[in-house]
Design a protein around this motif. Structure first.
Motif, PDB file in Angstrom:
ATOM      1  N   ARG A   1     -11.342   5.836  -4.585  1.00  0.00           N
ATOM      2  CA  ARG A   1     -10.981   5.821  -3.328  1.00  0.00           C
ATOM      3  C   ARG A   1     -10.416   4.781  -2.718  1.00  0.00           C
ATOM      4  NH1 ARG A   1     -17.337   5.848  -1.135  1.00  0.00           N
ATOM      5  NH2 ARG A   1     -16.252   5.263   1.027  1.00  0.00           N
ATOM      6  N   ALA A   2     -10.460   3.506  -3.347  1.00  0.00           N
ATOM      7  CA  ALA A   2      -9.660   2.507  -3.181  1.00  0.00           C
ATOM      8  C   ALA A   2      -9.766   1.339  -4.261  1.00  0.00           C
ATOM      9  CB  ALA A   2     -10.245   1.547  -1.831  1.00  0.00           C
ATOM     10  N   PRO A   3      -8.825   1.730  -5.294  1.00  0.00           N
ATOM     11  CA  PRO A   3      -8.730   0.926  -6.490  1.00  0.00           C
ATOM     12  C   PRO A   3      -8.397  -0.408  -6.332  1.00  0.00           C
ATOM     13  CG  PRO A   3      -7.358   2.985  -6.999  1.00  0.00           C
ATOM     14  CD  PRO A   3      -7.676   2.900  -5.141  1.00  0.00           C
ATOM     15  N   GLY A   4      -7.528  -0.712  -5.215  1.00  0.00           N
ATOM     16  CA  GLY A   4      -7.086  -2.045  -4.862  1.00  0.00           C
ATOM     17  C   GLY A   4      -8.204  -2.991  -4.191  1.00  0.00           C
ATOM     18  N   LEU A   5      -9.330  -2.496  -4.102  1.00  0.00           N
ATOM     19  CA  LEU A   5     -10.586  -2.986  -3.410  1.00  0.00           C
ATOM     20  C   LEU A   5     -11.786  -2.898  -4.431  1.00  0.00           C
ATOM     21  CD1 LEU A   5     -10.231  -1.944   0.352  1.00  0.00           C
ATOM     22  CD2 LEU A   5      -9.365  -4.161  -0.780  1.00  0.00           C
ATOM     23  N   ALA A   6     -11.439  -2.785  -5.643  1.00  0.00           N
ATOM     24  CA  ALA A   6     -12.399  -2.466  -6.800  1.00  0.00           C
ATOM     25  C   ALA A   6     -13.405  -3.555  -6.874  1.00  0.00           C
ATOM     26  CB  ALA A   6     -11.766  -1.889  -8.069  1.00  0.00           C
ATOM     27  N   PHE A   7     -13.036  -4.771  -6.542  1.00  0.00           N
ATOM     28  CA  PHE A   7     -13.754  -6.034  -6.925  1.00  0.00           C
ATOM     29  C   PHE A   7     -14.103  -6.554  -5.518  1.00  0.00           C
ATOM     30  CE2 PHE A   7     -11.849  -5.389 -10.902  1.00  0.00           C
ATOM     31  CZ  PHE A   7     -12.684  -5.305 -11.737  1.00  0.00           C
ATOM     32  N   SER A   8     -13.818  -5.880  -4.421  1.00  0.00           N
ATOM     33  CA  SER A   8     -14.423  -6.510  -2.952  1.00  0.00           C
ATOM     34  C   SER A   8     -15.160  -5.476  -2.301  1.00  0.00           C
ATOM     35  CB  SER A   8     -13.168  -7.211  -2.320  1.00  0.00           C
ATOM     36  OG  SER A   8     -12.238  -6.050  -2.170  1.00  0.00           O
TER      37      SER A   8
END
Length: 264
Positions: free
Chosen positions: A207-214
């Motif tokens: 869904r949103a790999p760039g936000l995987a840790f946020s």
């Protein structure tokens, strides 16, 4: 003969693991606006999946499935009433107490109950069994649509139905609750259950790999696979009532403490 136990973890161990991780996650939830670090949220991502797995095990082995469902419904009602009372006396900025895992577990258990009725229909060919089975599966979705219609029209009666009847899109994990009946169908093969969990985790990640840790951390549910693979099929110590007490109590206590600190 002495007490011989299998290696691995029991249902009790999985529950305790889920409770500890859940507590850490809720510390973040209640104290986030006071500086609780975002990474505390990571601990909570495998929790729902662990409880889903435990629910499948519990439902599969319970002698009275109707009583099992009713117990979850009582938990749902009790959580909603208690949270309303707590929020009458305490506030935490604009944060509302929306936590109620009992809704998710009830919807999942109702779906498992529906599957059992569909199996009975397959074997006995009674149309009433088909109707009951399908109703158990689709009712929480259909009622969600009714409640949303209430939101659109401003009908308070329809809106408040979500506080009385567990509905899919008003539950904590929405459509993810249907991982429960999927794991129920796969209950004889733990490896395939873990594959199902992994597939859902990957879908969340994408869904949103760039936000995987946020902002997009639900994919971390994949780590629940580790203790599930270690599960030895044993119940372990009994703690039937403990979760029903601890879950709402720790949320209310954390909310009250956070409120007192926030508003001092």
């Amino acid at each position: 003969m002495g007490d011989v136990r299998k290696k691995g973890v029991t249902t009790f161990d999985l529950k305790m693991m889920g409770i500890v991780l859940m507590f850490i996650d809720h510390v973040h939830q209640m104290f986030a606006n006071m500086g609780a670090p975002m990474w505390l949220d990571w601990f909570g991502r495998p929790v729902a999946t662990l409880f889903f797995f435990v629910s499948v095990e519990g439902f599969s082995h319970t002698r009275n499935k109707s009583k099992y469902l009713f117990r979850l419904l009582i938990g749902f009602w009790g959580m909603n009433v208690g949270s309303s009372i707590v929020q009458k006396f305490f506030s935490l900025g604009d944060m509302a107490l929306m936590n109620n895992i009992f809704a998710d577990l009830f919807i999942g258990a109702l779906a498992m109950y529906g599957i059992d009725w569909l199996v009975r229909f397959k074997n006995e060919k009674k149309i009433s069994y088909l109707f009951i089975g399908l109703l158990c599966l689709v009712a929480p979705l259909g009622l969600s649509a009714v409640a949303f219609a209430g939101v659109s029209s401003g009908n308070l009666v329809l809106i408040n139905l979500a506080g009385v009847i567990p509905m899919t899109f008003f539950s904590e994990n929405t459509l993810m609750v249907y991982l429960i009946p999927i794991m129920y169908l796969l209950r004889k093969n733990k490896n395939w259950q873990c594959v199902a969990i992994a597939v859902v985790a990957v879908l969340y990640f994408m869904r949103a790999p760039g936000l995987a840790f946020s902002m997009n951390t639900q994919w971390m549910m994949i780590f629940s696979i580790i203790p599930i693979l270690l599960y030895n099929g044993e119940k372990g110590k009994s703690m039937k009532s403990f979760f029903y007490i601890f879950y709402p109590a720790h949320i209310w206590i954390l909310y009250i403490i956070a409120s007192l600190i926030y508003n001092r």
